[in-house]
Scaffold this motif. Structure first.
Motif, PDB file in Angstrom:
ATOM      1  N   SER A 238      36.103  52.170  51.341  1.00  0.00           N
ATOM      2  CA  SER A 238      35.664  51.260  51.613  1.00  0.00           C
ATOM      3  C   SER A 238      34.855  50.870  50.506  1.00  0.00           C
ATOM      4  N   SER A 239      34.507  51.153  49.464  1.00  0.00           N
ATOM      5  CA  SER A 239      33.502  50.636  48.596  1.00  0.00           C
ATOM      6  C   SER A 239      34.834  49.840  47.537  1.00  0.00           C
ATOM      7  N   MET A 240      36.069  49.208  48.210  1.00  0.00           N
ATOM      8  CA  MET A 240      36.545  48.467  47.761  1.00  0.00           C
ATOM      9  C   MET A 240      35.892  46.343  48.596  1.00  0.00           C
ATOM     10  N   LYS A 241      35.013  47.087  49.003  1.00  0.00           N
ATOM     11  CA  LYS A 241      34.759  45.664  50.253  1.00  0.00           C
ATOM     12  C   LYS A 241      33.693  45.040  49.375  1.00  0.00           C
ATOM     13  N   LEU A 242      34.668  43.619  49.696  1.00  0.00           N
ATOM     14  CA  LEU A 242      34.242  42.869  48.361  1.00  0.00           C
ATOM     15  C   LEU A 242      32.638  41.876  49.108  1.00  0.00           C
ATOM     16  N   HIS A 243      31.967  41.671  49.059  1.00  0.00           N
ATOM     17  CA  HIS A 243      31.103  40.323  49.279  1.00  0.00           C
ATOM     18  C   HIS A 243      31.379  38.955  48.707  1.00  0.00           C
ATOM     19  N   ASN A 244      30.692  38.076  49.644  1.00  0.00           N
ATOM     20  CA  ASN A 244      30.919  36.887  49.419  1.00  0.00           C
ATOM     21  C   ASN A 244      31.040  36.368  47.539  1.00  0.00           C
ATOM     22  N   SER A 245      29.789  37.110  47.051  1.00  0.00           N
ATOM     23  CA  SER A 245      29.521  36.439  45.267  1.00  0.00           C
ATOM     24  C   SER A 245      30.509  37.428  44.409  1.00  0.00           C
ATOM     25  N   ASP A 246      30.793  38.651  45.387  1.00  0.00           N
ATOM     26  CA  ASP A 246      32.588  39.340  44.046  1.00  0.00           C
ATOM     27  C   ASP A 246      33.192  38.899  43.893  1.00  0.00           C
TER      28      ASP A 246
ATOM     29  N   SER B   1      33.622  48.912  41.234  1.00  0.00           N
ATOM     30  CA  SER B   1      33.250  50.025  40.080  1.00  0.00           C
ATOM     31  C   SER B   1      34.546  49.297  38.918  1.00  0.00           C
ATOM     32  N   ALA B   2      34.689  49.568  37.716  1.00  0.00           N
ATOM     33  CA  ALA B   2      35.812  49.580  37.004  1.00  0.00           C
ATOM     34  C   ALA B   2      36.744  49.285  37.111  1.00  0.00           C
ATOM     35  N   VAL B   3      37.126  50.431  38.106  1.00  0.00           N
ATOM     36  CA  VAL B   3      39.256  50.642  38.120  1.00  0.00           C
ATOM     37  C   VAL B   3      39.183  49.570  39.731  1.00  0.00           C
ATOM     38  N   HIS B   4      38.349  49.183  40.479  1.00  0.00           N
ATOM     39  CA  HIS B   4      38.325  48.721  41.770  1.00  0.00           C
ATOM     40  C   HIS B   4      38.602  46.882  41.035  1.00  0.00           C
ATOM     41  N   LEU B   5      37.191  47.144  40.135  1.00  0.00           N
ATOM     42  CA  LEU B   5      37.094  45.244  39.512  1.00  0.00           C
ATOM     43  C   LEU B   5      38.312  44.933  39.044  1.00  0.00           C
ATOM     44  N   VAL B   6      39.041  46.143  37.833  1.00  0.00           N
ATOM     45  CA  VAL B   6      40.271  45.645  37.223  1.00  0.00           C
ATOM     46  C   VAL B   6      40.812  45.239  38.136  1.00  0.00           C
TER      47      VAL B   6
ATOM     48  N   VAL C  41      50.756  48.454  38.636  1.00  0.00           N
ATOM     49  CA  VAL C  41      51.166  48.922  39.522  1.00  0.00           C
ATOM     50  C   VAL C  41      50.634  50.352  39.086  1.00  0.00           C
ATOM     51  N   TRP C  42      50.190  50.979  37.917  1.00  0.00           N
ATOM     52  CA  TRP C  42      49.879  51.731  37.325  1.00  0.00           C
ATOM     53  C   TRP C  42      48.105  52.054  37.747  1.00  0.00           C
ATOM     54  N   ILE C  43      47.576  51.498  38.023  1.00  0.00           N
ATOM     55  CA  ILE C  43      45.561  51.373  38.207  1.00  0.00           C
ATOM     56  C   ILE C  43      46.158  51.823  39.850  1.00  0.00           C
ATOM     57  N   SER C  44      47.174  51.058  40.966  1.00  0.00           N
ATOM     58  CA  SER C  44      47.185  51.496  41.770  1.00  0.00           C
ATOM     59  C   SER C  44      47.684  53.041  42.572  1.00  0.00           C
ATOM     60  N   LEU C  45      48.740  53.482  41.754  1.00  0.00           N
ATOM     61  CA  LEU C  45      48.609  54.991  41.665  1.00  0.00           C
ATOM     62  C   LEU C  45      47.702  55.467  41.243  1.00  0.00           C
ATOM     63  N   TYR C  46      46.558  55.186  40.556  1.00  0.00           N
ATOM     64  CA  TYR C  46      45.973  55.978  40.134  1.00  0.00           C
ATOM     65  C   TYR C  46      44.627  56.183  41.704  1.00  0.00           C
ATOM     66  N   LEU C  47      44.308  54.920  42.044  1.00  0.00           N
ATOM     67  CA  LEU C  47      43.624  54.600  43.165  1.00  0.00           C
ATOM     68  C   LEU C  47      44.314  55.974  44.220  1.00  0.00           C
ATOM     69  N   LEU C  48      45.247  55.869  44.617  1.00  0.00           N
ATOM     70  CA  LEU C  48      46.555  56.264  45.612  1.00  0.00           C
ATOM     71  C   LEU C  48      46.245  57.552  45.306  1.00  0.00           C
ATOM     72  N   ILE C  49      45.604  58.378  44.230  1.00  0.00           N
ATOM     73  CA  ILE C  49      46.017  59.591  44.006  1.00  0.00           C
ATOM     74  C   ILE C  49      44.530  59.846  44.200  1.00  0.00           C
ATOM     75  N   SER C  50      44.117  59.563  43.511  1.00  0.00           N
ATOM     76  CA  SER C  50      42.428  59.587  43.327  1.00  0.00           C
ATOM     77  C   SER C  50      41.604  59.258  45.184  1.00  0.00           C
ATOM     78  N   GLY C  51      42.137  58.833  45.865  1.00  0.00           N
ATOM     79  CA  GLY C  51      41.542  58.511  47.148  1.00  0.00           C
ATOM     80  C   GLY C  51      40.711  57.200  47.081  1.00  0.00           C
ATOM     81  N   GLY C  52      40.929  56.227  45.849  1.00  0.00           N
ATOM     82  CA  GLY C  52      39.967  55.461  45.394  1.00  0.00           C
ATOM     83  C   GLY C  52      40.271  53.852  46.619  1.00  0.00           C
ATOM     84  N   PHE C  53      41.408  54.340  47.811  1.00  0.00           N
ATOM     85  CA  PHE C  53      41.265  52.964  48.785  1.00  0.00           C
ATOM     86  C   PHE C  53      40.494  53.188  49.290  1.00  0.00           C
TER      87      PHE C  53
END
Length: 302
Positions: free
Chosen positions: A201-209, A33-38, A187-199
C-alpha cells in the motif's frame, strides 16, 4: 554550422541540463520511497521511449548478446537512481548533487582498469582535487554522513555504467542503449520489490505524486534524453561535456529557489563544493588544450 542553428542547439542543451537539475527537486517533492519512485520513473520513461520509437518508425532490434549486456547494466542504472533519490531524502538536494559530481573522480580511477587505458596524470590530479572537496564536506556536514555516502555510491554506479556505455555507443544508437537499460532496471527493481515485499500500500500515489512522476519520467528522462542526444550531432563533445557539468549548479540554484533556508549549508560545504565543481570545469578545458597541443605537434610545420 549557421550561427542561429548553433545558438538554438546551445539553448536546447542548456535547457536539457536545467531539466536534469530539476530531477532533484522532484525527488524531494514526491512522497514515495526512493525504490518506489524509481520504479514508477523507469516504467513511465520506458513506455514514453517505446511510443517515440513507434512514432518515428525506429527499429529497436539489437543483437542478443548486446541485449543481455544492457539488461545487466540496467541494474547499475536503477541502483544509481535509487541511491541518488535516497541521498536527497537522507540529506538535501545540494548535498546529493555535489556528491554526484564525484562521477568524474570514479571514472578517472575505474576507466584505465576497465578499458585498459593509460592512466592520465590530469585525471588523477582532478580526482585528488575532488577528493579534497569531498573530505571538506564530510568534515563540516557530519549530520548528512548517510546522504553523502549514498550520493557517492550513486556516483560510483553512474561511473560504471557510463564506462560501459562509452563502449556500447560506438556500436549502437544511444537512444536504444538507454531504452534497454531502462527496461533492465524495471526488471531488477521489480524483482527486488517482489522479494522484499515492496509491492504494498505504500506504493499508492497521490494526485500530486502522479503529476510529478509524469514530469520526471516523460520530460526529465525521455524528452530530455532525446533532446540531449540530438544536439550532439552539431555541437562538439567538449562543449557538450562542459555544459553538462552545469547540472549540479542549476540543481543547487533551483533547490534554493524552491526550498530556501532548508538548503542552506555551512561555509565548509560551499568551499568543498567550489573545489569539486572547479575541478570538473577545469578538467575538460585542460584536456582539450592538451589534446590540441598534441595534434599541433604532429602536424607538419609550414
Amino acid at each position: 554550422m549557421p550561427f542561429f542553428s548553433r545558438n538554438r542547439n546551445l539553448l536546447i542543451l542548456h535547457g536539457t541540463v536545467l531539466v536534469w537539475g530539476f530531477t532533484g527537486i522532484l525527488g524531494a517533492l514526491i512522497n514515495l520511497s526512493a525504490v518506489h519512485l524509481v520504479w514508477y520513473r523507469v516504467i513511465i520513461a520506458f513506455v514514453t521511449l517505446f511510443i517515440y520509437f513507434k512514432a518515428t518508425r525506429t527499429s529497436i532490434k539489437l543483437p542478443g548478446i548486446t541485449l543481455l549486456k544492457l539488461f545487466f547494466t540496467g541494474a547499475l542504472v536503477g541502483s544509481h537512481w535509487i541511491l541518488f533519490f535516497q541521498a536527497i531524502k537522507s540529506s538535501t538536494i545540494s548535498v546529493a548533487l555535489v556528491c554526484l559530481s564525484a562521477l568524474t573522480l570514479f571514472t578517472a580511477i575505474l576507466e584505465p582498469f576497465i578499458s585498459r587505458k593509460k592512466i592520465s596524470k590530469l585525471e588523477i590530479f582532478t580526482g585528488l582535487l575532488i577528493i579534497s572537496g569531498i573530505i571538506l564536506i564530510f568534515k563540516f556536514e557530519t549530520k548528512y554522513t548517510l546522504g553523502i555516502s549514498l550520493g557517492l555510491c550513486s556516483a560510483f554506479c553512474a561511473s560504471l555504467f557510463s564506462i560501459i556505455n562509452s563502449r556500447q555507443v560506438q556500436k549502437h544508437p544511444a537512444s536504444l542503449i538507454s531504452f534497454y537499460e531502462i527496461g533492465g532496471a524495471i526488471v531488477w527493481i521489480s524483482l527486488y520489490l517482489l522479494i522484499s515485499g515492496g509491492f504494498n500500500s505504500s506504493m499508492k500515489l497521490h494526485n500530486s505524486d502522479l503529476i510529478y512522476l509524469l514530469i520526471l519520467g516523460i520530460i526529465c528522462t525521455s524528452v530530455a534524453y532525446v533532446a540531449g542526444v540530438s544536439v550532439m550531432r552539431e555541437l562538439s563533445a567538449f562543449r557538450v561535456a562542459l555544459i553538462t557539468n552545469l547540472e549540479p549548479v542549476y540543481g543547487i540554484m533551483l533547490a534554493f529557489l524552491f526550498y530556501g533556508k532548508k538548503e542552506h549549508m555551512t561555509l565548509g560545504f560551499y568551499t568543498g563544493a567550489v573545489i569539486i565543481l572547479s575541478a570538473i570545469f577545469i578538467f575538460p578545458y585542460l584536456k582539450n588544450k592538451i589534446e590540441k597541443h598534441r595534434i599541433d605537434k604532429l602536424l607538419p610545420q609550414v
